[in-house]
Design a protein around this motif. Structure first.
Motif, short mmCIF file in Angstrom:
data_model
loop_
_atom_site.label_atom_id
_atom_site.label_comp_id
_atom_site.label_asym_id
_atom_site.label_seq_id
_atom_site.Cartn_x
_atom_site.Cartn_y
_atom_site.Cartn_z
N ARG A 1 7.97 0.60 9.52
CA ARG A 1 7.29 1.48 10.37
C ARG A 1 7.34 0.83 11.83
O ARG A 1 6.68 1.12 12.55
CB ARG A 1 6.35 2.28 10.04
N SER B 1 12.44 -1.05 10.51
CA SER B 1 12.34 0.53 10.57
C SER B 1 13.44 1.15 9.59
O SER B 1 14.33 0.97 9.67
CB SER B 1 12.45 1.14 11.98
N GLY B 2 12.80 1.85 8.45
CA GLY B 2 13.39 2.55 7.63
C GLY B 2 14.29 3.72 8.21
O GLY B 2 14.95 4.22 7.67
N SER C 1 9.55 2.65 -0.86
CA SER C 1 10.86 3.53 -1.16
C SER C 1 11.85 3.84 -0.15
O SER C 1 13.12 3.82 -0.43
CB SER C 1 10.42 4.81 -1.85
N THR C 2 11.28 3.99 1.11
CA THR C 2 12.14 4.25 2.28
C THR C 2 13.11 3.09 2.44
O THR C 2 14.46 3.23 2.85
CB THR C 2 11.44 4.58 3.47
N GLY D 1 6.50 13.34 -2.42
CA GLY D 1 6.91 12.21 -1.39
C GLY D 1 5.99 10.88 -1.55
O GLY D 1 5.72 10.05 -0.81
N HIS E 1 0.85 -1.36 -0.10
CA HIS E 1 0.09 -0.05 -0.19
C HIS E 1 0.90 1.19 0.18
O HIS E 1 1.96 1.12 0.51
CB HIS E 1 -0.92 -0.02 1.24
N VAL E 2 0.34 2.34 -0.32
CA VAL E 2 0.92 3.54 -0.63
C VAL E 2 1.37 4.14 0.85
O VAL E 2 0.71 3.83 1.86
CB VAL E 2 0.04 4.58 -1.23
N ASP E 3 2.45 4.65 0.71
CA ASP E 3 3.04 5.25 2.15
C ASP E 3 3.61 4.42 3.35
O ASP E 3 3.59 4.74 4.45
CB ASP E 3 2.09 6.26 2.59
N HIS E 4 3.65 2.92 2.80
CA HIS E 4 3.94 2.00 3.85
C HIS E 4 5.36 1.90 3.91
O HIS E 4 5.88 1.18 4.73
CB HIS E 4 3.32 0.55 3.48
N ASP F 1 9.15 0.95 14.23
CA ASP F 1 9.40 1.99 15.36
C ASP F 1 8.11 2.63 16.00
O ASP F 1 7.92 3.44 16.76
CB ASP F 1 10.32 3.18 14.96
N LEU F 2 7.02 2.87 14.91
CA LEU F 2 5.73 3.37 15.38
C LEU F 2 4.86 2.53 16.08
O LEU F 2 3.77 2.91 16.68
CB LEU F 2 5.26 3.85 14.14
N1 LIG Z 1 8.82 6.06 11.25
C1 LIG Z 1 8.82 5.67 10.29
N2 LIG Z 1 8.55 6.32 8.96
C2 LIG Z 1 8.64 5.59 7.89
C3 LIG Z 1 9.36 4.33 7.93
N3 LIG Z 1 9.30 3.76 6.44
C4 LIG Z 1 8.88 5.01 5.74
N4 LIG Z 1 8.22 6.08 6.76
C5 LIG Z 1 7.78 7.27 6.26
O1 LIG Z 1 6.51 6.96 5.51
C6 LIG Z 1 6.15 7.88 4.47
C7 LIG Z 1 6.08 6.84 3.16
O2 LIG Z 1 7.11 6.32 2.95
P1 LIG Z 1 7.53 5.95 1.44
O3 LIG Z 1 8.89 4.98 1.56
O4 LIG Z 1 7.52 6.95 0.53
O5 LIG Z 1 6.23 4.73 1.43
P2 LIG Z 1 5.87 4.18 -0.15
O6 LIG Z 1 4.71 4.85 -0.72
O7 LIG Z 1 5.40 2.80 0.33
O8 LIG Z 1 7.16 4.12 -0.91
C8 LIG Z 1 7.34 8.75 4.34
O9 LIG Z 1 7.06 9.92 5.19
C9 LIG Z 1 8.35 7.90 5.23
O10 LIG Z 1 9.37 9.09 5.71
C10 LIG Z 1 9.82 3.74 9.01
O11 LIG Z 1 10.28 2.66 9.03
N5 LIG Z 1 9.46 4.40 10.26
#
Ligand SMILES: Nc1nc2c(ncn2[C@@H]2O[C@H](COP(=O)(O)OP(=O)(O)O)[C@@H](O)[C@H]2O)c(=O)[nH]1
Ligand SMILES: [Mg+2]
Length: 584
Positions: free
Chosen positions: A114, A145-146, A15-16, A36, A9-12, A116-117
């Motif tokens: 994530r 945790s990225g 990419s990080t 982002g 899913h988006v924002d998971h 850490d969250l």
């Molecule tokens: N706290 C935390 N934030 C994260 C982690 N991985 C990604 N994020 C944040 O989640 C948001 C989406 O990350 P992104 O990598 O763009 O998600 P994608 O859409 O799956 O590629 C960004 O604001 C990241 O900084 C993590 O392991 N821990």
């Protein structure tokens, strides 16, 4: 190298995570970085603890960009499924997993990001349960945790284990490189990239572009950012094409080993998974990096015929998926059963076809193809993805053994029937037999004719069929008996009728070399010609028609066409004053 596509899913945090693992930026566009959010495919790579290389195809998670996601995962056999600990399983987690399942992806692992969250436990349990029900089966899972880097060493180790469990790459099969990006490099021209799943590419190779007929030439190759003379599967590769304008190709095209792929806009497929009862009449077919609108014609319980809006280089056994773009929904997986299916013109053809398809499983099967197609060129089967390990019956034609035996019997029947209907002809013309048996190539007729039949002078008959039919032979014998001692006296028309020598009988005797035809109803015994030349050569040269007639003891009815025949053969020459000489 092994290649992994992300999914989730988006924002998971896909990419990080790729960024954290590789130190490279998968979001290539300014717009992606500003928002982002991944929109298009990203590419990054790193070295694993084992020393091997993993290349990532990072996909967008947003539902609007699922077609981009599918172009990335289509050619890639392994997936890194990313779920956020704090958000858990979400709609595009499910849709991406459905896509991987539809494509039959069998290798993967889960990263719960994530971590850490939130407690990663529940998300991990849910993800593994969902995945277990798919083609991926039970997969390893790692919490990461990225942000803090926690879990990354474990994830690297898990990627190494995943790589070790992948099947050995197939490097000698033909190349079908699905293009996922194309761009222009100043000074180099057009470059395309893709995941090379099978085969090898070399600088200088000639390839086919799936959408066009002219060949293209590999001017340069890059992999992992470096120029290389050769790249073998599995690899991410960038191909610089000589003299191919950028607008000629793009995502969804394919670079192909020449002559090895059948391009088709009509396929019969089995729906895998849970085929919807009310399949929409139009859907989008995703295969490799291509997405093509298709019209769906249901055939059987789980089999359909797809008419593609443009042809694709598809093989028997290919996996693809159908998606309803309007409903943002993966409708199901597809397994290609036949890339050159028969037309369904006659009444009841669809029902019969459904029965045939019910027996197929998408595994290439030479014996089955031969049974269904009866006669087919080896090259055509190879281009469909069916390996050929049987000898051809003629040329490069392969035949179903039962059909071939039946054809052999038909040859005997047809030639026999022809002989009865045309008793004076020395056999059945080869082409008439070819048409009668509806054979596509003359070499097949030639291979089917066996003793006692044989082919002689373009006809199929029993050996000796060019000998004279019995009644004609008898008539010729009578001619010999009556005219043997006056060889230049041709039987009169009435006499020929009495002897039973009509035009067809005379024709048969002439073809068999038993009579010589000078004109309609003017025939001599064949040795008369040599005798005539001897007599004429004994005359004072040049000689007149009248002198020749007297010397040969014959009439003008014979002498005129006889001399004309000798003129045509160059044995005599006619002078301006109508006298002739024998040419020695
Ligand atoms: N706290 C935390 N934030 C994260 C982690 N991985 C990604 N994020 C944040 O989640 C948001 C989406 O990350 P992104 O990598 O763009 O998600 P994608 O859409 O799956 O590629 C960004 O604001 C990241 O900084 C993590 O392991 N821990
Ligand atoms: Mg992203």
């Amino acid at each position: 190298m092994f290649v992994v596509a992300t999914a989730g899913h988006v924002d998971h945090g896909k990419s990080t995570l790729v960024r954290a693992l590789t130190g490279m930026e998968p979001d290539r566009w300014a717009e992606e970085r500003r928002r982002g959010m991944t929109i298009d495919l990203g590419f990054a790579w790193t070295t694993l603890p084992s020393g091997g290389t993993v290349a990532f195809v990072d996909v967008p998670g947003h539902e609007r960009f699922v077609p981009n996601m599918l172009a990335g995962v289509g050619p890639v056999p392994a997936a890194l499924i990313v779920v956020a600990a704090d958000e858990g399983w979400m709609p595009q987690s499910a849709e991406h997993l459905a896509a991987l399942d539809a494509l039959g992806v069998a290798y993967g692992l889960v990263a719960v990001t994530r971590a850490d969250l939130a407690d990663p436990g529940p998300a991990m349990a849910r993800a593994r349960a969902e995945i277990a029900a798919t083609s991926l089966g039970t997969v390893p899972a790692v919490a990461v945790s990225g942000l803090t880097g926690a879990g990354l060493p474990e994830l690297r180790a898990a990627l190494d284990r995943l790589a070790a469990g992948l099947p050995a790459p197939v490097v000698d099969d033909p190349v079908r490189l699905w293009v996922d990006r194309s761009f222009t490099v100043r000074g180099s021209g057009t470059v395309v990239t893709g995941t090379l799943g099978v085969g090898r590419l070399r600088v200088g190779d000639e390839l086919e572009l799936a959408g066009a007929d002219e060949p293209v030439r590999v001017r340069g190759l890059h992999s992992l950012g470096e120029a290389r003379p050769e790249v073998t599967a599995v690899a991410r590769v960038a191909v610089n094409l000589r003299g191919t304008p950028r607008d000629r190709l793009g995502r969804g095209d394919a670079l192909l080993t020449p002559g090895r792929f059948h391009r088709t806009d009509l396929v019969d497929v089995r729906l895998t998974g849970d085929p919807a009862a009310d399949l929409p009449a139009t859907l989008t077919l995703h295969v490799g990096s291509a997405a093509v609108p298709v019209r769906v014609r249901p055939l059987g319980v789980d089999t359909v015929r797809l008419r593609l809006a443009r042809p694709l280089p598809l093989l028997v056994g290919d996996r693809a998926l159908l998606r309803d773009p309007g409903r943002h929904h993966v409708t199901g997986g597809v397994r290609v059963l036949d890339v050159a299916p028969p037309p369904l013109a006659r009444r009841g053809a669809a029902v019969t076809r459904a029965q045939v398809l019910a027996e197929l499983d998408g595994r290439p099967d030479l014996a089955g193809e031969l049974r269904r197609r009866r006669l087919v060129r080896a090259g055509a089967l190879i281009r469909m993805g069916v390996p050929v390990d049987a000898p051809p019956v003629a040329g490069d034609w392969l035949a179903d053994p039962v059909h071939w035996r039946r054809l052999g019997e038909q040859v005997t029947e047809e030639v026999g029937r022809y002989a009865r209907e045309h008793p004076l002809e020395p056999g059945m013309p080869v082409d008439a037999l070819r048409q009668r048996l509806a054979l596509p190539d003359r070499v097949l007729v030639e291979a089917l004719v066996r003793p006692p039949l044989r082919i002689h002078a373009g006809r199929v008959g029993a050996a000796g069929a060019d000998a004279l039919p019995e009644p004609v032979a008898r008539a010729v014998q009578r001619v010999r008996a009556e005219y043997g001692d006056r060889p230049f006296r041709a039987p009169e028309a009435d006499r020929l009728v009495d002897l039973g020598l009509g035009p067809r009988e005379i024709g048969a005797a002439v073809r068999a070399g038993a009579l010589l035809r000078l004109a309609d109803n003017v025939v001599l015994l064949p040795d008369a010609l040599d005798d005539a030349v001897r007599v004429l050569a004994g005359l004072p040269q040049p000689f007149t028609l009248s002198a020749a007639r007297q010397a040969l003891d014959t009439t003008r009815r014979v002498a005129v066409p006889l001399l004309e025949l000798l003129d045509r053969r160059g044995t005599t020459r006619r002078l301006p004053d109508d006298a002739r000489i024998v040419v020695t």
